[in-house]
Structures are given as C-alpha cells and as structure tokens.
Design a protein around this motif. Sequence first.
Motif, PDB file in Angstrom:
ATOM      1  N   ALA A  88     -53.102 -54.716  17.040  1.00  9.84           N
ATOM      2  CA  ALA A  88     -53.136 -56.154  16.750  1.00  9.84           C
ATOM      3  C   ALA A  88     -51.779 -56.831  16.977  1.00  9.84           C
ATOM      4  O   ALA A  88     -51.693 -57.816  17.730  1.00  9.84           O
ATOM      5  N   PRO A  89     -50.682 -56.350  16.367  1.00  5.33           N
ATOM      6  CA  PRO A  89     -49.387 -56.985  16.657  1.00  5.33           C
ATOM      7  C   PRO A  89     -48.948 -56.773  18.101  1.00  5.33           C
ATOM      8  O   PRO A  89     -48.238 -57.610  18.671  1.00  5.33           O
ATOM      9  N   GLY A  90     -49.375 -55.655  18.719  1.00  2.00           N
ATOM     10  CA  GLY A  90     -49.025 -55.409  20.111  1.00  2.00           C
ATOM     11  C   GLY A  90     -49.616 -56.448  21.046  1.00  2.00           C
ATOM     12  O   GLY A  90     -48.961 -56.889  22.000  1.00  2.00           O
ATOM     13  N   THR A  91     -50.857 -56.868  20.786  1.00  2.00           N
ATOM     14  CA  THR A  91     -51.495 -57.875  21.643  1.00  2.00           C
ATOM     15  C   THR A  91     -50.784 -59.222  21.534  1.00  2.00           C
ATOM     16  O   THR A  91     -50.694 -59.955  22.525  1.00  2.00           O
ATOM     17  N   ILE A  92     -50.304 -59.545  20.344  1.00  2.80           N
ATOM     18  CA  ILE A  92     -49.577 -60.818  20.164  1.00  2.80           C
ATOM     19  C   ILE A  92     -48.298 -60.813  20.987  1.00  2.80           C
ATOM     20  O   ILE A  92     -47.970 -61.787  21.673  1.00  2.80           O
ATOM     21  N   LEU A  93     -47.562 -59.693  20.951  1.00  2.00           N
ATOM     22  CA  LEU A  93     -46.350 -59.579  21.754  1.00  2.00           C
ATOM     23  C   LEU A  93     -46.678 -59.650  23.239  1.00  2.00           C
ATOM     24  O   LEU A  93     -45.987 -60.329  24.013  1.00  2.00           O
ATOM     25  N   GLY A  94     -47.739 -58.964  23.666  1.00  2.00           N
ATOM     26  CA  GLY A  94     -48.120 -58.973  25.071  1.00  2.00           C
ATOM     27  C   GLY A  94     -48.508 -60.351  25.559  1.00  2.00           C
ATOM     28  O   GLY A  94     -48.153 -60.758  26.673  1.00  2.00           O
ATOM     29  N   ALA A  95     -49.254 -61.104  24.741  1.00  2.00           N
ATOM     30  CA  ALA A  95     -49.642 -62.462  25.117  1.00  2.00           C
ATOM     31  C   ALA A  95     -48.424 -63.364  25.263  1.00  2.00           C
ATOM     32  O   ALA A  95     -48.368 -64.222  26.153  1.00  2.00           O
ATOM     33  N   TRP A  96     -47.421 -63.155  24.410  1.00  2.00           N
ATOM     34  CA  TRP A  96     -46.191 -63.949  24.505  1.00  2.00           C
ATOM     35  C   TRP A  96     -45.415 -63.602  25.775  1.00  2.00           C
ATOM     36  O   TRP A  96     -44.886 -64.480  26.460  1.00  2.00           O
ATOM     37  N   LEU A  97     -45.381 -62.303  26.131  1.00  4.80           N
ATOM     38  CA  LEU A  97     -44.687 -61.886  27.344  1.00  4.80           C
ATOM     39  C   LEU A  97     -45.384 -62.392  28.599  1.00  4.80           C
ATOM     40  O   LEU A  97     -44.737 -62.661  29.620  1.00  4.80           O
ATOM     41  N   ASN A  98     -46.698 -62.553  28.525  1.00  2.00           N
ATOM     42  CA  ASN A  98     -47.482 -62.973  29.688  1.00  2.00           C
ATOM     43  C   ASN A  98     -47.088 -64.346  30.202  1.00  2.00           C
ATOM     44  O   ASN A  98     -47.170 -64.613  31.412  1.00  2.00           O
ATOM     45  N   LYS A  99     -46.640 -65.221  29.322  1.00  2.00           N
ATOM     46  CA  LYS A  99     -46.366 -66.602  29.735  1.00  2.00           C
ATOM     47  C   LYS A  99     -45.199 -66.706  30.708  1.00  2.00           C
ATOM     48  O   LYS A  99     -45.044 -67.724  31.385  1.00  2.00           O
ATOM     49  N   GLY A 100     -44.395 -65.643  30.821  1.00  3.73           N
ATOM     50  CA  GLY A 100     -43.262 -65.677  31.730  1.00  3.73           C
ATOM     51  C   GLY A 100     -43.561 -65.153  33.121  1.00  3.73           C
ATOM     52  O   GLY A 100     -42.660 -65.105  33.960  1.00  3.73           O
ATOM     53  N   SER A 163     -51.051 -47.115  19.710  1.00  5.49           N
ATOM     54  CA  SER A 163     -51.956 -48.247  19.863  1.00  5.49           C
ATOM     55  C   SER A 163     -51.201 -49.573  19.927  1.00  5.49           C
ATOM     56  O   SER A 163     -51.690 -50.546  20.510  1.00  5.49           O
ATOM     57  N   PHE A 164     -49.994 -49.634  19.333  1.00  7.14           N
ATOM     58  CA  PHE A 164     -49.160 -50.835  19.492  1.00  7.14           C
ATOM     59  C   PHE A 164     -48.801 -51.022  20.965  1.00  7.14           C
ATOM     60  O   PHE A 164     -48.884 -52.136  21.504  1.00  7.14           O
ATOM     61  N   PHE A 165     -48.401 -49.932  21.627  1.00  5.52           N
ATOM     62  CA  PHE A 165     -48.082 -49.995  23.058  1.00  5.52           C
ATOM     63  C   PHE A 165     -49.315 -50.392  23.871  1.00  5.52           C
ATOM     64  O   PHE A 165     -49.233 -51.229  24.772  1.00  5.52           O
ATOM     65  N   VAL A 166     -50.467 -49.804  23.543  1.00  6.80           N
ATOM     66  CA  VAL A 166     -51.709 -50.137  24.238  1.00  6.80           C
ATOM     67  C   VAL A 166     -52.057 -51.612  24.035  1.00  6.80           C
ATOM     68  O   VAL A 166     -52.470 -52.310  24.970  1.00  6.80           O
ATOM     69  N   GLY A 167     -51.887 -52.107  22.808  1.00  9.78           N
ATOM     70  CA  GLY A 167     -52.163 -53.506  22.524  1.00  9.78           C
ATOM     71  C   GLY A 167     -51.249 -54.440  23.307  1.00  9.78           C
ATOM     72  O   GLY A 167     -51.678 -55.494  23.779  1.00  9.78           O
ATOM     73  N   MET A 168     -49.973 -54.063  23.457  1.00 10.88           N
ATOM     74  CA  MET A 168     -49.039 -54.890  24.216  1.00 10.88           C
ATOM     75  C   MET A 168     -49.473 -54.997  25.678  1.00 10.88           C
ATOM     76  O   MET A 168     -49.455 -56.082  26.270  1.00 10.88           O
ATOM     77  N   ILE A 169     -49.881 -53.880  26.277  1.00 14.78           N
ATOM     78  CA  ILE A 169     -50.374 -53.890  27.659  1.00 14.78           C
ATOM     79  C   ILE A 169     -51.632 -54.738  27.763  1.00 14.78           C
ATOM     80  O   ILE A 169     -51.823 -55.504  28.714  1.00 14.78           O
ATOM     81  N   SER A 170     -52.505 -54.634  26.758  1.00 12.39           N
ATOM     82  CA  SER A 170     -53.732 -55.418  26.735  1.00 12.39           C
ATOM     83  C   SER A 170     -53.446 -56.911  26.685  1.00 12.39           C
ATOM     84  O   SER A 170     -54.045 -57.712  27.409  1.00 12.39           O
ATOM     85  N   GLY A 171     -52.515 -57.308  25.813  1.00 15.23           N
ATOM     86  CA  GLY A 171     -52.176 -58.720  25.705  1.00 15.23           C
ATOM     87  C   GLY A 171     -51.484 -59.254  26.935  1.00 15.23           C
ATOM     88  O   GLY A 171     -51.667 -60.420  27.314  1.00 15.23           O
TER      89      GLY A 171
END
Length: 273
Positions: A88-100, A163-171
């Motif tokens: 869950a927190p990983g996806t939030i970080l990934g979504a934030w990174l995506n905007k760049g 799963s944090f790493f997996v969530g970051m890639i997902s986001g």
Amino acid sequence: MGYLLLSIIALCAGILGSLVGLGGGVILIPATLFFGINLGFFPDITPQRVVGLSVIMMIFIGLSSTISYMRSKQVDFISGLIFFIGSAPGTILGAWLNKGLDIDSFNLYFGFLLIVLSTILFVRDKLKPINWFIDHGLKRSFTDRQGQSFEYGYPIWFAVLFSFFVGMISGLFGIGGGSLLVPAMVLLFRFPPHVAVATSMFMVFLTSLVNSMSHIYLGNIPWHYTIPVIVGAYVGAKLGSALNKRLKSKTVVLVLQIVMVLIGIQSILEGLF
C-alpha cells in the motif's frame, strides 16, 4: 471504434492477467500507448493517464478474480493482507514517481521492465524453491481438491519489505505487481502455484484501490475511457479464472513471455529513438 478497441484490449488483459496472476497492466499499457499515440486512436493519452487507466482496470480484474477464486477456496486472505501492508505505501510512492516520466523515459524503463519480467517467468519453473524462508517465518498450509497437502511460509518482515518494492513498481508502471509477486511466492515462499495466483489477485485488488486514490488525486484518470475498460476487464477476468481451474497455464505463460519480450524491445527502441 476507439471504445470498442479499448474493450477488446481490456478483455485480453483480463483473461491473461487473471489466468497467470499478472494483473493485466502488461497488456493494457503497451497496447493502449501503441494504438493511442502511434496510430492516433487516443490522441489525449499520456504515460500518466494510461497508468491511471490501468490501475482502475485492475480494481475490477482483482475483484472479479478474487470472487471466482474464493469459491474454490484458493485465496490465502491472511497472506494477502500481510503483503498488502507493505504494498500500500509502495504504490503511493510509485504513483508520485510516475509524474516525472515523459513518454520516451516511460517507454525505455517500461521496456526494460517487461524483458526482466519475461525472464523471471521463463526461469521460475526451472528454479527450486528456497527452504530458508519457510523454515524461518510464518507457516501456512493448503490442501487441494485431490487431497494433496502443501506447506509454505515466509518471514513477515521480509514479505512486507518485498511487497513494498512490488507496490512501488505497481504504482510507477501500473502493472499490478503480480508479475513480480507470483514467482516470489512460488520460489521463495513455496506457495502452491494456484494459491499464489489467487492470493496475488486478491492483493492486486486491494493495492489497486489505494493506487487508484493516488492517481485520482494526481489527476491521472481519463474517466471517459474507464467504462469500456472496466466492462472488458471484468468479463475477461471471469474467463481467465475459469481457465485457470481447468488448464495448465504453461502454454499461455510462454505466449505471454514472447509478447512481453517483443513489446519490451519495441518500447526500448521507441524510448531511445
């Protein structure tokens, strides 16, 4: 025509995503970018918007698949919730990174990711499960319809961290995370393959809910494209879940590997040139 095309893409994504536990984003994202940008079917699509669309789609793929797998009692809900704590927190970080990411950078990184994932899928049946994780963590058991019992497990701290790493890639890429999680569940934690796929789809559903909130906040959801994608994905996930119970997925995984490599090479070339 564009909406019908999106429904067909989402249908294929739902079938393959639910069948092998990938989530479907690896099909929807490159196909939508190709038809949208290269062929001009969706001129307003961007990497951020297609990831947002993929995240919405995976809510319904995950929900449809989870309901189907619940009926056959293949979902390990406790493990799914533990993985969700990290993702869950990983996806939030990934979504934030995506905007760049611009379109060239997205294509380049996404292409490399697809090739890595196809390699993982290729070698996962050739690798032997690692016993250390099951011997040093939470132990679980499962008995299939034929009466065969399986023992599997994992250290909770490692499961949350991974799963944090997996969530970051997902986001970041909107691919669902199952493409990384399912091989890890089978190889590292000795999950029975069908339980790994079913539990992965449950976690995809939960993670996509959080991921979608992040992308809604960032304004990445093209709402006018969501209805055809949701309908196609939901129906496709039902079909994929039914096939999973009846077929060996090795042939489908092989086809998916080839498609992912070809799409990955094309994305890398587009990102570079």
